[in-house]
Design a protein around this motif. Structure first.
Motif, PDB file in Angstrom:
ATOM      1  N   GLY A 104      87.766 -41.487-117.326  1.00  0.00           N
ATOM      2  CA  GLY A 104      87.028 -40.366-117.902  1.00  0.00           C
ATOM      3  C   GLY A 104      86.403 -40.706-119.245  1.00  0.00           C
ATOM      4  N   CYS A 105      85.513 -39.837-119.680  1.00  0.00           N
ATOM      5  CA  CYS A 105      84.840 -40.002-120.968  1.00  0.00           C
ATOM      6  C   CYS A 105      84.235 -38.656-121.359  1.00  0.00           C
ATOM      7  N   GLY A 106      84.427 -38.264-122.600  1.00  0.00           N
ATOM      8  CA  GLY A 106      83.916 -36.977-123.028  1.00  0.00           C
ATOM      9  C   GLY A 106      82.488 -37.009-123.542  1.00  0.00           C
ATOM     10  N   MET A 107      82.158 -38.020-124.353  1.00  0.00           N
ATOM     11  CA  MET A 107      80.878 -38.049-125.063  1.00  0.00           C
ATOM     12  C   MET A 107      79.948 -39.159-124.599  1.00  0.00           C
ATOM     13  N   VAL A 169      93.676 -38.759-114.683  1.00  0.00           N
ATOM     14  CA  VAL A 169      95.002 -39.060-114.143  1.00  0.00           C
ATOM     15  C   VAL A 169      95.304 -38.137-112.954  1.00  0.00           C
ATOM     16  N   ALA A 170      94.977 -36.861-113.083  1.00  0.00           N
ATOM     17  CA  ALA A 170      95.228 -35.916-111.999  1.00  0.00           C
ATOM     18  C   ALA A 170      94.389 -36.243-110.762  1.00  0.00           C
ATOM     19  N   VAL A 171      93.133 -36.607-110.975  1.00  0.00           N
ATOM     20  CA  VAL A 171      92.266 -36.967-109.842  1.00  0.00           C
ATOM     21  C   VAL A 171      92.784 -38.232-109.151  1.00  0.00           C
ATOM     22  N   ALA A 172      93.235 -39.195-109.950  1.00  0.00           N
ATOM     23  CA  ALA A 172      93.765 -40.427-109.371  1.00  0.00           C
ATOM     24  C   ALA A 172      94.991 -40.143-108.513  1.00  0.00           C
ATOM     25  N   ALA A 184      95.709 -46.953-108.273  1.00  0.00           N
ATOM     26  CA  ALA A 184      94.668 -46.263-109.049  1.00  0.00           C
ATOM     27  C   ALA A 184      94.791 -46.669-110.505  1.00  0.00           C
ATOM     28  N   VAL A 185      93.695 -47.125-111.065  1.00  0.00           N
ATOM     29  CA  VAL A 185      93.603 -47.457-112.487  1.00  0.00           C
ATOM     30  C   VAL A 185      92.924 -46.261-113.141  1.00  0.00           C
ATOM     31  N   ALA A 186      93.680 -45.490-113.899  1.00  0.00           N
ATOM     32  CA  ALA A 186      93.201 -44.173-114.335  1.00  0.00           C
ATOM     33  C   ALA A 186      93.407 -43.977-115.825  1.00  0.00           C
ATOM     34  N   GLY A 187      92.446 -43.327-116.459  1.00  0.00           N
ATOM     35  CA  GLY A 187      92.571 -43.026-117.883  1.00  0.00           C
ATOM     36  C   GLY A 187      91.245 -42.600-118.455  1.00  0.00           C
ATOM     37  N   ALA A 188      91.019 -42.929-119.718  1.00  0.00           N
ATOM     38  CA  ALA A 188      89.784 -42.494-120.371  1.00  0.00           C
ATOM     39  C   ALA A 188      89.539 -43.317-121.619  1.00  0.00           C
ATOM     40  N   THR A 189      88.311 -43.239-122.085  1.00  0.00           N
ATOM     41  CA  THR A 189      87.891 -43.987-123.268  1.00  0.00           C
ATOM     42  C   THR A 189      86.938 -43.134-124.087  1.00  0.00           C
ATOM     43  N   GLU A 190      86.851 -43.432-125.371  1.00  0.00           N
ATOM     44  CA  GLU A 190      85.896 -42.723-126.239  1.00  0.00           C
ATOM     45  C   GLU A 190      85.627 -43.564-127.478  1.00  0.00           C
ATOM     46  N   ALA A 191      84.353 -43.711-127.793  1.00  0.00           N
ATOM     47  CA  ALA A 191      83.938 -44.381-129.029  1.00  0.00           C
ATOM     48  C   ALA A 191      82.729 -43.630-129.560  1.00  0.00           C
ATOM     49  N   ALA A 192      82.965 -42.415-130.006  1.00  0.00           N
ATOM     50  CA  ALA A 192      81.877 -41.515-130.389  1.00  0.00           C
ATOM     51  C   ALA A 192      81.950 -41.098-131.857  1.00  0.00           C
ATOM     52  N   ALA A 343      94.525 -39.149-121.825  1.00  0.00           N
ATOM     53  CA  ALA A 343      95.101 -40.346-121.218  1.00  0.00           C
ATOM     54  C   ALA A 343      96.048 -41.040-122.183  1.00  0.00           C
ATOM     55  N   VAL A 344      95.650 -41.135-123.447  1.00  0.00           N
ATOM     56  CA  VAL A 344      96.520 -41.735-124.456  1.00  0.00           C
ATOM     57  C   VAL A 344      97.834 -40.968-124.532  1.00  0.00           C
TER      58      VAL A 344
END
Length: 407
Positions: A104-107, A169-172, A184-192, A343-344
């Motif tokens: 996932g990613c928010g921005m 994580v829930a979708v995975a 499933a490799v699941a999580g998120a990232t953000e660098a905004a 995810a963190v």
């Protein structure tokens, strides 16, 4: 299928450290990581929480493919590699057709977007990078992780604002239980953390103004809280059906036993004042896990340090979990990494279950008057936690709760 889902690997890059172990150590120390940010100099709010690695150091870790990636994608690739290695998996040996990637990613890639917009404005169209679109589209972190790992199963990129990581994580988990994949490799990232994004949050009244003492600015559940500190980071979990993990002799860190997701349908940025949507997500997650509220021994709170958000979450915890389970809120240390936060925090909840330790809420002596919750303060609390919940709430009214159980 109702087989439990095992968490077999974790990968973290956060302002507290360059790995899962370093992040866990930093969160347990309970010292804030916020500092003045040269990239935000001159703005009304000029503090942030950054991953302690410059771009060239990150690129060296990624290798030759880093030239085409946004910082957003680089963080995701490195966190995914750590998680896969931690799970004892080798992408060269697995069946990539049975491996899903849900990042996932928010921005999206904020720095690259602003840089190329400046080039267009100041230098003209010929000076805009041909990589602009593949760098800034929010699904590309998931795409780059899939490419890096040779994962050819379902590839998804949920975007539910600050709940994106928990949604991933829930979708995975759903993909695993539906038999669409084996890993499933699941999580998120953000660098905004960019001038435009930070200014937008400042204008919305979301950010802390305690710029005179940055490390003490994020104060989840404190009487003196006044907003969050923007952050970056990435968190990735490797999930498998328990039977699949057992068949290959994998270590299981924890089990994901329940998920709940709702929408407030109330306001673009403000949480519903009655907290009904968040409560419904928590109750749905517990029902999905076939657990009662009194089974919960720990809450990893969303805890953004905003006036409305913390008040609503404190009331929710007191109402649904009146037995006062121990509460922590990692954003006091890490700042708010937006789409990556869920995810963190899911990964940190796994570590709490595994180590029997609840990290303290940074910059908190005691919850604000009227908050009837048991926040862990000052130092980590040793606690035999068997069931924990991790809350994630996002702009747009997205509510996601994960229920994790000790392995």
């Amino acid at each position: 299928m109702t087989e439990p889902v095992a968490v077999t690997g974790l990968g973290l890059l956060t302002p507290a450290g360059e790995s899962t172990d370093a992040t866990w150590g930093g969160v347990c120390r309970g010292a804030g990581t916020a500092s003045h940010d040269p990239a935000l100099a001159g703005l009304p709010v000029d503090i942030s929480c950054r991953v302690p690695l410059a771009r060239d150091a990150l690129d060296r870790r990624v290798g030759r493919a880093a030239w085409r990636m946004s910082r957003n994608a680089v963080l995701a690739v490195l966190a995914a590699r750590e998680a896969v290695h931690d799970a004892g998996l080798d992408p060269r040996a697995w069946d990539g057709d049975r491996v899903a990637v849900v990042i996932g990613c928010g921005m999206g890639a904020g720095a690259e977007r602003e840089e190329q917009a400046g080039r267009l404005r100041e230098l003209g169209a010929d000076m805009v990078s041909a990589l602009t679109v593949p760098q800034i589209i929010p699904n590309m972190a998931a795409g780059e992780v899939s490419i890096d790992l040779g994962a050819r199963g379902p590839g998804l990129a949920p975007s539910t604002a600050c709940a994106s990581g928990a949604t991933a994580v829930a979708v995975a988990r759903d993909l695993l239980l539906l038999g669409r994949c084996d890993i499933a490799v699941a999580g998120a990232t953000e660098a905004a953390v960019t001038p435009l994004t930070v200014t937008g949050f400042w204008r919305a009244g979301s950010l802390s103004r305690h710029t005179d003492a940055p490390a003490g600015a994020p104060r989840p559940f404190a009487a003196g809280r006044d907003g969050f500190v923007p952050a970056e980071g990435a968190g990735v979990l490797v999930l498998e059906r328990t039977g699949h993990a057992a068949a290959r002799g994998a270590r299981v860190r924890a089990r994901l036993v329940g998920c709940g997701s709702t929408s407030d349908a109330h306001h673009p940025t403000a949480p519903a004042p009655d907290g009904r949507g968040a409560e419904a997500a928590l109750r749905a997650a517990l029902a999905d896990a076939d657990l009662a509220p009194h089974d919960v021994g720990h809450v990893n709170a969303h805890g953004t340090s905003t006036l409305l958000g913390d008040a609503g979450e404190a009331a929710l915890i007191a109402r649904v979990l009146p037995h006062r389970p121990g509460v922590t809120a990692p954003k006091g240390v890490l700042g708010h990494s937006l789409g990556a936060a869920g995810a963190v925090e899911a990964a940190l909840t796994v570590l709490t279950l595994q180590h029997g330790t609840v990290p303290p809420v940074a910059n908190l002596d005691a919850p604000a008057p009227g908050f009837d919750i048991d926040c862990v303060t000052k130092e980590p609390r040793r606690q035999d936690v068997r069931i924990a919940v991790s809350h994630s709430f996002g702009f747009g009214g997205h509510n996601v709760v994960l229920v994790l159980a000790r392995a």
